[in-house]
Write a protein that holds these residues in place. Structure first.
Motif, PDB file in Angstrom:
ATOM      1  N   SER A 157      -8.570 -11.394   7.350  1.00 43.22           N
ATOM      2  CA  SER A 157      -8.651 -10.481   8.491  1.00 43.22           C
ATOM      3  C   SER A 157      -7.384 -10.491   9.346  1.00 43.22           C
ATOM      4  CB  SER A 157      -9.861 -10.834   9.345  1.00 43.22           C
ATOM      5  OG  SER A 157      -9.722 -12.164   9.814  1.00 43.22           O
ATOM      6  N   ASP A 158      -6.593 -11.564   9.255  1.00 40.74           N
ATOM      7  CA  ASP A 158      -5.377 -11.609  10.084  1.00 40.74           C
ATOM      8  C   ASP A 158      -4.310 -10.629   9.609  1.00 40.74           C
ATOM      9  OD1 ASP A 158      -4.781 -12.982   7.733  1.00 40.74           O
ATOM     10  OD2 ASP A 158      -3.362 -14.325   8.721  1.00 40.74           O
ATOM     11  N   MET A 159      -4.556  -9.998   8.461  1.00 43.03           N
ATOM     12  CA  MET A 159      -3.529  -9.119   7.899  1.00 43.03           C
ATOM     13  C   MET A 159      -3.606  -7.685   8.429  1.00 43.03           C
ATOM     14  SD  MET A 159      -1.316 -10.467   5.945  1.00 43.03           S
ATOM     15  CE  MET A 159      -1.037 -12.176   5.476  1.00 43.03           C
ATOM     16  N   LEU A 160      -4.762  -7.317   8.947  1.00 38.14           N
ATOM     17  CA  LEU A 160      -4.906  -5.923   9.369  1.00 38.14           C
ATOM     18  C   LEU A 160      -4.817  -5.838  10.884  1.00 38.14           C
ATOM     19  CD1 LEU A 160      -5.304  -3.058   8.461  1.00 38.14           C
ATOM     20  CD2 LEU A 160      -7.762  -3.394   8.505  1.00 38.14           C
ATOM     21  N   GLY A 178       5.701  -0.725   9.977  1.00 37.26           N
ATOM     22  CA  GLY A 178       5.403  -1.774  10.943  1.00 37.26           C
ATOM     23  C   GLY A 178       4.198  -2.604  10.525  1.00 37.26           C
ATOM     24  N   LEU A 179       3.222  -1.953   9.907  1.00 38.21           N
ATOM     25  CA  LEU A 179       2.027  -2.688   9.480  1.00 38.21           C
ATOM     26  C   LEU A 179       2.387  -3.715   8.403  1.00 38.21           C
ATOM     27  CD1 LEU A 179      -0.581   0.251   9.279  1.00 38.21           C
ATOM     28  CD2 LEU A 179       0.029  -1.186  11.232  1.00 38.21           C
ATOM     29  N   VAL A 180       3.281  -3.337   7.511  1.00 34.57           N
ATOM     30  CA  VAL A 180       3.723  -4.261   6.461  1.00 34.57           C
ATOM     31  C   VAL A 180       4.604  -5.358   7.068  1.00 34.57           C
ATOM     32  CG1 VAL A 180       5.134  -4.455   4.379  1.00 34.57           C
ATOM     33  CG2 VAL A 180       3.543  -2.553   4.628  1.00 34.57           C
ATOM     34  N   GLN A 181       5.405  -4.995   8.041  1.00 32.12           N
ATOM     35  CA  GLN A 181       6.237  -6.018   8.695  1.00 32.12           C
ATOM     36  C   GLN A 181       5.343  -7.086   9.319  1.00 32.12           C
ATOM     37  OE1 GLN A 181       9.796  -4.976  10.820  1.00 32.12           O
ATOM     38  NE2 GLN A 181       9.759  -2.868  10.101  1.00 32.12           N
ATOM     39  N   TYR A 182       4.258  -6.639   9.906  1.00 34.41           N
ATOM     40  CA  TYR A 182       3.333  -7.597  10.500  1.00 34.41           C
ATOM     41  C   TYR A 182       2.729  -8.495   9.415  1.00 34.41           C
ATOM     42  CZ  TYR A 182      -0.506  -9.639  13.018  1.00 34.41           C
ATOM     43  OH  TYR A 182      -1.361 -10.550  13.566  1.00 34.41           O
ATOM     44  N   GLN A 183       2.292  -7.886   8.331  1.00 36.26           N
ATOM     45  CA  GLN A 183       1.695  -8.658   7.240  1.00 36.26           C
ATOM     46  C   GLN A 183       2.682  -9.683   6.672  1.00 36.26           C
ATOM     47  OE1 GLN A 183       0.603  -5.315   4.803  1.00 36.26           O
ATOM     48  NE2 GLN A 183      -1.512  -5.282   5.553  1.00 36.26           N
ATOM     49  N   ASP A 223      -4.714 -13.131  -7.935  1.00 40.21           N
ATOM     50  CA  ASP A 223      -5.929 -13.642  -7.297  1.00 40.21           C
ATOM     51  C   ASP A 223      -5.591 -14.341  -5.973  1.00 40.21           C
ATOM     52  OD1 ASP A 223      -4.560 -15.578  -8.757  1.00 40.21           O
ATOM     53  OD2 ASP A 223      -6.348 -16.797  -9.091  1.00 40.21           O
ATOM     54  N   LEU A 224      -4.559 -15.187  -6.015  1.00 45.35           N
ATOM     55  CA  LEU A 224      -4.175 -15.896  -4.789  1.00 45.35           C
ATOM     56  C   LEU A 224      -3.691 -14.905  -3.719  1.00 45.35           C
ATOM     57  CD1 LEU A 224      -2.073 -18.810  -6.393  1.00 45.35           C
ATOM     58  CD2 LEU A 224      -4.531 -18.779  -5.871  1.00 45.35           C
ATOM     59  N   LEU A 225      -2.872 -13.970  -4.160  1.00 46.93           N
ATOM     60  CA  LEU A 225      -2.301 -13.011  -3.198  1.00 46.93           C
ATOM     61  C   LEU A 225      -3.372 -12.100  -2.616  1.00 46.93           C
ATOM     62  CD1 LEU A 225       0.899 -12.162  -5.221  1.00 46.93           C
ATOM     63  CD2 LEU A 225       0.841 -13.228  -2.960  1.00 46.93           C
ATOM     64  N   SER A 226      -4.268 -11.628  -3.489  1.00 45.34           N
ATOM     65  CA  SER A 226      -5.315 -10.746  -2.989  1.00 45.34           C
ATOM     66  C   SER A 226      -6.154 -11.457  -1.948  1.00 45.34           C
ATOM     67  CB  SER A 226      -6.217 -10.284  -4.140  1.00 45.34           C
ATOM     68  OG  SER A 226      -5.509  -9.431  -4.987  1.00 45.34           O
ATOM     69  N   THR A 227      -6.494 -12.696  -2.228  1.00 42.48           N
ATOM     70  CA  THR A 227      -7.305 -13.459  -1.281  1.00 42.48           C
ATOM     71  C   THR A 227      -6.570 -13.606   0.053  1.00 42.48           C
ATOM     72  OG1 THR A 227      -8.254 -14.681  -3.119  1.00 42.48           O
ATOM     73  CG2 THR A 227      -8.514 -15.647  -0.930  1.00 42.48           C
ATOM     74  N   ARG A 228      -5.305 -13.964  -0.040  1.00 38.43           N
ATOM     75  CA  ARG A 228      -4.565 -14.189   1.210  1.00 38.43           C
ATOM     76  C   ARG A 228      -4.351 -12.887   1.978  1.00 38.43           C
ATOM     77  NH1 ARG A 228      -3.761 -14.645   5.270  1.00 38.43           N
ATOM     78  NH2 ARG A 228      -2.305 -15.814   6.568  1.00 38.43           N
ATOM     79  N   LEU A 229      -3.935 -11.846   1.250  1.00 38.80           N
ATOM     80  CA  LEU A 229      -3.602 -10.585   1.930  1.00 38.80           C
ATOM     81  C   LEU A 229      -4.842  -9.836   2.416  1.00 38.80           C
ATOM     82  CD1 LEU A 229      -0.723  -9.265  -0.387  1.00 38.80           C
ATOM     83  CD2 LEU A 229      -0.474 -10.119   1.939  1.00 38.80           C
ATOM     84  N   SER A 230      -6.002 -10.220   1.913  1.00 37.72           N
ATOM     85  CA  SER A 230      -7.235  -9.565   2.359  1.00 37.72           C
ATOM     86  C   SER A 230      -7.848 -10.239   3.579  1.00 37.72           C
ATOM     87  CB  SER A 230      -8.272  -9.557   1.230  1.00 37.72           C
ATOM     88  OG  SER A 230      -7.769  -8.866   0.120  1.00 37.72           O
TER      89      SER A 230
END
Lengths: 499, 499
Positions: free
Chosen positions: A121-124, A358-363, A112-119
């Motif tokens: 907008s700064d992640m995409l 690269g997208l994951v590296q950014y995340q 739950d914590l991870l989904s909230t954080r990874l979702s």
């Protein structure tokens, strides 16, 4: 059918088998027909030899090379437990009589914590540089963030340097790459056993490097202060034995916090092991993937990077990943920290085979730099949940009168079920493992971790309460049933949990 | 300093060097001091031998194994061109006199389309299963999507099966894994040369597998219908030669559309090569990473998966990735399609070292299933832009009187600059390459691709107009300057572009 618990995700979820490569010997084909035979004195196969022993493996796979057959064998044999689980996974609504998995070391408490954080907008973020060929060591912005992150959480005396960081898709890849660049084919690493069994194949499949076990015992004797205590004396003896057998040892693997023991090394112990390695010019690979998963007294844990003046910094290589501490085994992010630039460069050269998007590296950079979230949200909550889950399982085990080890780190409890074996053999251990599976609960047994005493099991507690409850009920059913036919338990030297 | 153009991202952007492992021989240490020497007849080193030839490599790197030193050497030596470029990258505003990169095969024409698509809200999905250990072959939802995608775009006569798909982080990893599972150490694959030079290290670094070149010539003779034409006769001869030298050949690598030639094989040619392989029980690895980058008459291109009744389906292994066709080299997504389940399983067993994030797997499935966007937006626009960029560069070359090959596929033009060399040597080729670099434009020269005729260059055109214009201006400056001192050009058999 023989199963090998070497698969990273599934290793802990499969039935016993030979975790050391010594088992891949000239009677390998026969071994496939047997279960749980352990032949620690046998020699390594030369798996590259076309007419060698491994040619006996699955002779119908005529399209594969002999090493290809060994590689496939690892997959096939690791599958039994997990395959059984996968075909009948527990689901609260859809399959409540399905198998509960207390075998795979994943933290399922914080999605739950991870989904909230990874979702957020700064992640995409999609920008050209992230879609182009990367620096294979990892994008600089990520290596900078990793260096800052490790400096802070490892409490390094001086800031760690981005140039000493190499980023890749998990520690499995890192073990594989380090085996290649530090060893010749057939050379070896020392590893205290029991140990996380998947390392066997990590260093062997590509690198043809094997492990020399430093066997530890549960009994507390002499200067040892706790069960399965690693001492320099044991390291020296294992090294001498390897030398006398003509095995060239190039390094030592330390897992801290330890998997499967849940143990943590004190700074003094760490320094002793590092000094031992320096005396013998051994590399030390320190696997710290559980470093932020110390939920009891986290301050008691010390990363090797916190030590002032490493004995042999050019031969000390530290690995960390998000798979355990951030409960993201599927994200595939791991990192090496080493002051040895040659090693960093050589590993980087292999990183084109272990690169991450690269997208994951950014995340990952976004996640690691979010110190507020990590310190104020994620870590306190994660530790509280781990602690509560651990307390529940520990209480259940105590109620069952089952001894176990635990130092308040990691996702698992190392459980002594020796008294439930009718005889002290790995065959009996495997039968017990299978009884658990038949009763719809998947555990990992000691042979998976190259434990030399039959009867130890690793039980993963980092799961939701309802699954834990049901899993422990099923464990209890098997053991209560078993205890009616088992012999009297022998005296047990293992510790009760410390909290 | 000697540079080796083996680095996937940078290979095409570096100066000439030995692309075949034959160059890693017993005088390796000396080679490091020389530039552009080619010694194709030399033997492979046994890089695992501690006292072997490779021990001479960077003897100061005493912490590395001999194979670790070779691995590091690949990195170090591949860096020169790219390092120079990286320190002085062209930027329209900040560094207009920086180096223009026409060497790296990346499609930089469609970042706007990709950014828009990948930034859509359907791309950011974080669910527990994506953060947990994956099926190492790739999540089923992704393998299903890949199978549908390949069925459609490869025009397979029957639907392709998800079970025959293995997903990993790029085709570099796939070459590495296939080398391991199909060959014993020291065995070889046939490859028509010139070829994408990075494959040399892909099969060698982990697998210790080498390449046997089937050398092709620009001159059109006998039954050959075009320059650098691959024929079965040439394959037979190369195989015979390898056999007579005691080299065990296990497979054939085909690149289609071809890198660096830009050539495409007709269905009849493809079948001939596959029949040749079947006769000799050779595996065929077909690299189709440019299959959707055929911008002139895309219908003329045929995937090997479109053929009715493959001659030897158990030994035919097809690879594809998003790196080229979707201009996302940094995303690290590649896939294997093979009907051979043993091969698929063995590669999958190595996939724990080549896995990609669950989050990326989700994104890729979303992208591949968006047929409307691919067919109506991305492909038409991408082809139009590639065609326009190609037309511009082709026009410039024609104006300069420079012969070149091109079939309207890929991101590059194979350019014949032989008449600009004062002598037909690789030393002269390298000096010309360096003159380009000194004049702030980075190209890839033929030796990088194991071309046996000095003077060929690969020029990447898939870049924005302003960079192409400036790059071509700089190319022109060097050649016009050079032509004043060069000898008269020899007769040239190469084709003019077909469109």
């Amino acid at each position: 059918m023989f199963t090998l618990p070497q698969k990273e995700s599934r290793a802990p979820a499969t039935c016993p088998g030979p975790t050391s490569i010594q088992d891949l010997d000239s009677n390998y084909g026969d071994d496939l027909e047997r279960e749980c035979s352990r032949k620690p004195d046998r020699k390594l196969p030369e798996y590259c030899g076309a007419s060698g022993p491994t040619a006996m493996l699955s002779s119908d796979s005529s399209c594969l090379s002999s090493r290809g057959r060994v590689i496939k064998w690892f997959w096939d044999s690791a599958e039994e437990g997990y395959r059984t689980y996968h075909m009948d996974e527990y689901d609260e609504d859809k399959n409540p009589s399905g198998i509960i998995n207390l075998g795979t070391s994943e933290n399922k408490l914080c999605f739950d914590l991870l989904s909230t954080r990874l979702s957020q907008s700064d992640m995409l973020r999609v920008e050209p540089s992230l879609l182009q060929y990367p620096d294979w060591r990892g994008h600089l912005f990520l290596r900078e963030e990793v260096a800052r992150f490790l400096s802070f959480y490892c409490k390094s005396p001086n800031p760690l340097k981005p140039d000493n960081v190499v980023v890749l898709n998990g520690c499995a890849s890192l073990f594989s790459a380090l085996a290649m660049v530090l060893c010749e084919t057939g050379e070896a690493f020392l590893i205290p056993a029991p140990y996380y069994g998947a390392i066997t194949q990590h260093v062997y499949l590509y690198g043809n490097v094997r492990l020399v076990c430093v066997y530890l015992e549960s009994e507390v004797t002499g200067l040892d202060t706790r069960p399965f205590q690693l001492t320099v004396e044991k390291l020296e003896m294992a090294l001498q034995r390897a030398n006398s057998e003509g095995v060239k040892v190039k390094g030592l693997i330390l897992i801290n916090p330890h998997n499967p023991l849940g143990d943590i090394y004190s700074p003094g112990e760490l320094r002793d092991y590092l000094e031992f390695a320096k005396r013998h010019e051994l590399h030390v690979m320190v696997d710290e993937v559980y470093m932020l998963s110390v939920f009891e007294k986290p301050a008691a844990y010390r990363s090797v990077l916190s030590l002032e003046g490493l004995p042999d910094p050019q031969r000390t290589h530290v690995m960390w990943a998000t798979s355990k501490d951030f409960g993201m085994s599927g994200l595939r992010f791991g990192t090496l920290y080493t002051e040895n630039r040659d090693v960093a460069t050589a590993v980087a050269s292999l990183c084109r085979y272990h690169g991450l998007s690269g997208l994951v590296q950014y995340q990952m950079a976004q996640l690691l730099r979010d110190r507020d979230w990590i310190n104020q949200v994620y870590l306190p909550e994660n530790h509280a949940r781990l602690k509560a889950a651990h307390a529940y399982v520990a209480g259940e085990l105590q109620a069952l009168g089952i001894p176990f080890l635990s130092r308040g780190a990691g996702f698992f409890i190392w459980v002594d079920l020796r008294k439930f074996l009718p005889e002290a053999t790995f065959k009996a251990e495997m039968l017990l493992w299978r009884r658990f599976l038949d009763n719809k609960v998947l555990l990992s047994c000691g042979q998976t971790f190259e434990c030399k005493e039959p009867g130890w099991f690793r039980l993963v507690f980092s799961d939701k309460a309802h699954r834990l409850r049901l899993g422990m009920q099923r464990v209890r059913q098997v053991l209560e049933d078993k205890s009616r036919v088992a012999e009297e338990p022998s005296s047990c030297q293992t510790q009760e949990p410390r909290s």
